[in-house]
Write a protein that holds these residues in place. Structure first.
Motif, PDB file in Angstrom:
ATOM      1  N   UNK A 180       1.197  -1.301   0.198  1.00 52.90           N
ATOM      2  CA  UNK A 180      -0.264   0.017  -0.146  1.00 52.90           C
ATOM      3  C   UNK A 180       0.618   1.382   0.181  1.00 52.90           C
ATOM      4  N   UNK A 181       1.996   1.515   0.321  1.00 53.69           N
ATOM      5  CA  UNK A 181       2.993   2.106   1.011  1.00 53.69           C
ATOM      6  C   UNK A 181       3.163   2.723   0.097  1.00 53.69           C
ATOM      7  N   UNK A 182       3.893   1.978  -1.471  1.00 54.51           N
ATOM      8  CA  UNK A 182       4.647   2.088  -3.049  1.00 54.51           C
ATOM      9  C   UNK A 182       2.920   2.990  -3.573  1.00 54.51           C
ATOM     10  N   UNK A 183       2.367   1.943  -3.276  1.00 53.56           N
ATOM     11  CA  UNK A 183       1.562   2.099  -4.058  1.00 53.56           C
ATOM     12  C   UNK A 183       1.106   3.498  -4.236  1.00 53.56           C
ATOM     13  N   UNK A 184       0.139   4.234  -3.410  1.00 51.92           N
ATOM     14  CA  UNK A 184      -0.038   5.457  -2.780  1.00 51.92           C
ATOM     15  C   UNK A 184       1.296   6.243  -2.291  1.00 51.92           C
ATOM     16  N   UNK A 185       1.642   6.253  -2.361  1.00 52.91           N
ATOM     17  CA  UNK A 185       3.243   7.316  -1.629  1.00 52.91           C
ATOM     18  C   UNK A 185       3.271   8.615  -2.620  1.00 52.91           C
ATOM     19  N   UNK A 186       3.304   9.370  -2.739  1.00 51.09           N
ATOM     20  CA  UNK A 186       3.841  10.781  -3.580  1.00 51.09           C
ATOM     21  C   UNK A 186       3.012  11.354  -4.475  1.00 51.09           C
TER      22      UNK A 186
ATOM     23  N   UNK B 121     -10.316  16.858   2.358  1.00 51.76           N
ATOM     24  CA  UNK B 121     -10.573  17.600   3.383  1.00 51.76           C
ATOM     25  C   UNK B 121     -10.650  18.868   1.112  1.00 51.76           C
ATOM     26  N   UNK B 122     -11.678  20.096   1.365  1.00 51.81           N
ATOM     27  CA  UNK B 122     -11.785  20.504  -0.207  1.00 51.81           C
ATOM     28  C   UNK B 122     -10.482  21.215   0.170  1.00 51.81           C
ATOM     29  N   UNK B 123     -10.414  21.095  -1.152  1.00 52.83           N
ATOM     30  CA  UNK B 123      -9.037  22.104  -1.901  1.00 52.83           C
ATOM     31  C   UNK B 123      -7.750  21.430  -1.696  1.00 52.83           C
ATOM     32  N   UNK B 124      -7.549  19.709  -1.422  1.00 56.25           N
ATOM     33  CA  UNK B 124      -6.831  19.099  -0.823  1.00 56.25           C
ATOM     34  C   UNK B 124      -6.947  17.772  -2.298  1.00 56.25           C
ATOM     35  N   UNK B 125      -7.093  18.423  -2.880  1.00 57.64           N
ATOM     36  CA  UNK B 125      -7.322  16.958  -3.977  1.00 57.64           C
ATOM     37  C   UNK B 125      -5.723  17.090  -5.004  1.00 57.64           C
ATOM     38  N   UNK B 126      -4.794  18.446  -4.961  1.00 59.03           N
ATOM     39  CA  UNK B 126      -4.014  18.371  -5.828  1.00 59.03           C
ATOM     40  C   UNK B 126      -2.862  18.341  -5.533  1.00 59.03           C
ATOM     41  N   UNK B 127      -3.146  17.966  -3.797  1.00 60.41           N
ATOM     42  CA  UNK B 127      -1.403  17.765  -3.059  1.00 60.41           C
ATOM     43  C   UNK B 127      -1.185  16.112  -3.090  1.00 60.41           C
ATOM     44  N   UNK B 128       0.073  16.255  -3.448  1.00 59.07           N
ATOM     45  CA  UNK B 128      -0.160  14.671  -2.789  1.00 59.07           C
ATOM     46  C   UNK B 128       0.377  14.113  -1.714  1.00 59.07           C
ATOM     47  N   UNK B 129       0.256  12.484  -1.715  1.00 59.26           N
ATOM     48  CA  UNK B 129      -0.209  11.831  -0.255  1.00 59.26           C
ATOM     49  C   UNK B 129       1.211  11.505  -0.074  1.00 59.26           C
ATOM     50  N   UNK B 130       1.230  12.066   1.515  1.00 54.87           N
ATOM     51  CA  UNK B 130       3.042  12.669   2.600  1.00 54.87           C
ATOM     52  C   UNK B 130       2.661  11.407   3.207  1.00 54.87           C
ATOM     53  N   UNK B 131       1.641  10.538   3.617  1.00 54.70           N
ATOM     54  CA  UNK B 131       2.037   9.360   5.195  1.00 54.70           C
ATOM     55  C   UNK B 131       1.053   8.522   4.139  1.00 54.70           C
ATOM     56  N   UNK B 132       1.010   7.240   4.319  1.00 57.12           N
ATOM     57  CA  UNK B 132       0.514   5.263   4.101  1.00 57.12           C
ATOM     58  C   UNK B 132       0.926   5.070   5.747  1.00 57.12           C
TER      59      UNK B 132
ATOM     60  N   UNK C  83       5.079   1.011  14.010  1.00 56.93           N
ATOM     61  CA  UNK C  83       5.654   0.496  13.217  1.00 56.93           C
ATOM     62  C   UNK C  83       5.436  -0.272  11.923  1.00 56.93           C
ATOM     63  N   UNK C  84       4.505   0.200  11.064  1.00 51.03           N
ATOM     64  CA  UNK C  84       3.788   0.432   9.938  1.00 51.03           C
ATOM     65  C   UNK C  84       3.321   1.630   9.404  1.00 51.03           C
ATOM     66  N   UNK C  85       4.552   2.422   8.891  1.00 52.63           N
ATOM     67  CA  UNK C  85       3.780   3.918   8.676  1.00 52.63           C
ATOM     68  C   UNK C  85       4.756   4.435   7.314  1.00 52.63           C
ATOM     69  N   UNK C  86       4.976   4.976   6.596  1.00 51.85           N
ATOM     70  CA  UNK C  86       5.486   5.714   6.080  1.00 51.85           C
ATOM     71  C   UNK C  86       5.574   6.388   5.496  1.00 51.85           C
ATOM     72  N   UNK C  87       6.495   7.199   5.004  1.00 53.64           N
ATOM     73  CA  UNK C  87       6.006   9.439   5.137  1.00 53.64           C
ATOM     74  C   UNK C  87       7.562   9.121   3.658  1.00 53.64           C
ATOM     75  N   UNK C  88       6.290  10.295   2.720  1.00 53.96           N
ATOM     76  CA  UNK C  88       6.965  11.241   1.520  1.00 53.96           C
ATOM     77  C   UNK C  88       8.028  11.873   2.263  1.00 53.96           C
ATOM     78  N   UNK C  89       9.567  11.636   1.457  1.00 55.90           N
ATOM     79  CA  UNK C  89      11.092  12.993   2.010  1.00 55.90           C
ATOM     80  C   UNK C  89      10.208  14.197   1.808  1.00 55.90           C
TER      81      UNK C  89
END
Length: 436
Positions: free
Chosen positions: A146-152, A168-179, A253-259
């Motif tokens: 799931x992390x590699x499918x969605x992150x970024x 939230x409204x207005x956030x659709x253009x933002x990149x997925x920052x956390x999975x 123990x189960x999280x991924x973050x964009x750089x």
């Protein structure tokens, strides 16, 4: 080619976990065509470190996977080089904060962030040594899927594929920052016996971790949900929620973050304190950065060391420090929650200077407030009796230095924030010499 960092920090024997996480790295490389840098940050004693060296040497090489197993001397050498190249003031203080002599859940992850930057990774995926993977259909359930499918990825592009979307409204253009996902099995914090022995004292202690101002009915719900993870949920198929991810819904123990998140804001480097490593998750949520919550939960267990008298005392003291630190952290999160989108710049990236200001301001706090909070914690442990009374005695004996250390931890965090971007920029040419 996209390169990601799958990291396993450890200070205990975990050869089986090393092999399992290496299998997850191979899965990520094979299924997604990425390079996976498996980064093992090892603070184990010499005999255990040697066992881990053997475990790493025994790993089957896999295309696209590189293994970096660094002991504390190797980590220190890297950090000293980065601190020197950053031109930040007081590099020795930075080195001590990033590699303290005592356990720090935040500092070890900060080291992983910097090493991931040095390796040219676009994301960091964190696991723990006291966890295992679920299985489904005879195969391990790897969160990295799931992390590699969605992150970024752009959040709006994922609305149709997510099981549910609550952007939230207005956030659709933002990149997925956390999975992130959660855990099943034992509670993440070793307080189950307190809940069993005295539910009211349990509610009082856990309640100290919550921000003020919640209606009582919501406080009760949050207390009941704290440290419970996903309970005994068994994985039987993928479910995803596209939304800013609450830190109460995932586990470190189960999280991924964009750089783009961790290169701007680090974690508090507080020592002997659980829970402070969740700071960045709360910040991403407050900034309304899109995330994905999934149900590939990891199996949590408590190592035998926690069951010993020494291990029990050490862990309960870390929990008490967490309850003291939360007074400061909750003050910061109250402001980041109110700031919302203002935490981001014109490119939807976190504004380090704003977070630094809030952390600095949290130090404007009357000492009597901390003393009163510690008194509440001491009294609760004393009521529990038995070996919990030793925790109360230790808190009483260490009262003054303990309060000073918690406050200093926040001041140290502010100092690290002020110099963090200089450190991350200095990583680009620091390089790693320890690899396989």
């Amino acid at each position: 080619m996209r390169r990601v960092c799958l990291t396993l920090p450890t200070h205990r024997s975990c050869a089986a976990t090393i092999a399992a996480v290496a299998e997850e790295a191979a899965y990520g490389a094979g299924e997604f065509g990425v390079e996976v840098a498996l980064l093992i940050l090892d603070s184990s004693p010499a005999q255990v470190l040697a066992e881990h060296r053997e475990a790493v040497a025994a790993l089957t090489p896999y295309p696209g996977v590189s293994v970096h197993h660094l002991d504390e001397d190797e980590q220190r050498g890297f950090l000293r080089k980065v601190a020197g190249r950053s031109a930040a003031p007081d590099p020795d203080r930075l080195l001590e904060l990033l590699l303290p002599s005592r356990i720090s859940y935040g500092a070890v992850t900060d080291r992983a962030f910097l090493l991931a930057e040095s390796l040219g990774c676009t994301s960091l995926h964190r696991r723990d040594s006291d966890s295992r993977y679920q299985h489904h259909g005879g195969e391990p359930v790897f969160p990295i899927h799931q992390e590699l499918t969605h992150l970024g990825r752009r959040a709006a592009d994922l609305k149709g594929s997510a099981t549910r979307s609550k952007l939230p409204p207005g956030s659709g253009e933002r990149r997925v920052a956390l999975v992130g996902g959660s855990f099943v099995g034992e509670m993440s914090v070793d307080v189950a016996r307190i809940r069993e022995a005295d539910p009211e004292t349990y509610r009082e202690l856990v309640g100290l971790s919550l921000p003020e101002g919640y209606p009582e009915i919501w406080r009760g719900h949050l207390i009941d949900a704290s440290f419970r993870g996903a309970g005994d949920t068994v994985f039987d198929g993928d479910l995803t929620v596209l939304a800013p991810v609450s830190p109460t819904r995932v586990d470190m123990c189960n999280v991924a973050l964009d750089h783009e998140v961790y290169r701007r804001v680090p974690l508090p480097p507080a020592t002997d304190t659980i829970g402070t490593d969740y700071f960045l998750l709360g910040l991403a949520h407050d900034a309304r950065l899109p995330g994905v919550e999934h149900n590939r939960h990891i199996v949590n267990f408590h190592t035998a060391e926690r069951r010993t008298d020494a291990g029990f005392l050490a862990y309960q003291l870390r929990f008490a420090r967490f309850l003291l630190a939360k007074a400061y952290l909750n003050a910061v999160h109250a402001r980041t929650k109110k700031a919302g989108d203002d935490l981001l710049d014109g490119e939807d990236l976190l504004r380090t200077s704003v977070v630094t200001e809030y952390v600095r301001d949290s130090l404007v706090r009357e000492p009597e407030e901390d003393a009163h909070r510690l008194g509440t914690i001491e009294a609760a442990y004393r009521r529990l009796g038995g070996r919990y009374a030793e925790v109360a005695d230790t808190l009483t004996a260490r009262r003054a230095p303990l309060l000073a250390e918690v406050r200093k931890g926040m001041a140290d965090f502010a100092f690290l924030l002020e110099n963090w971007q200089a450190l991350t920029r200095a990583c680009s040419d620091a390089g790693l010499s320890v690899t396989r």
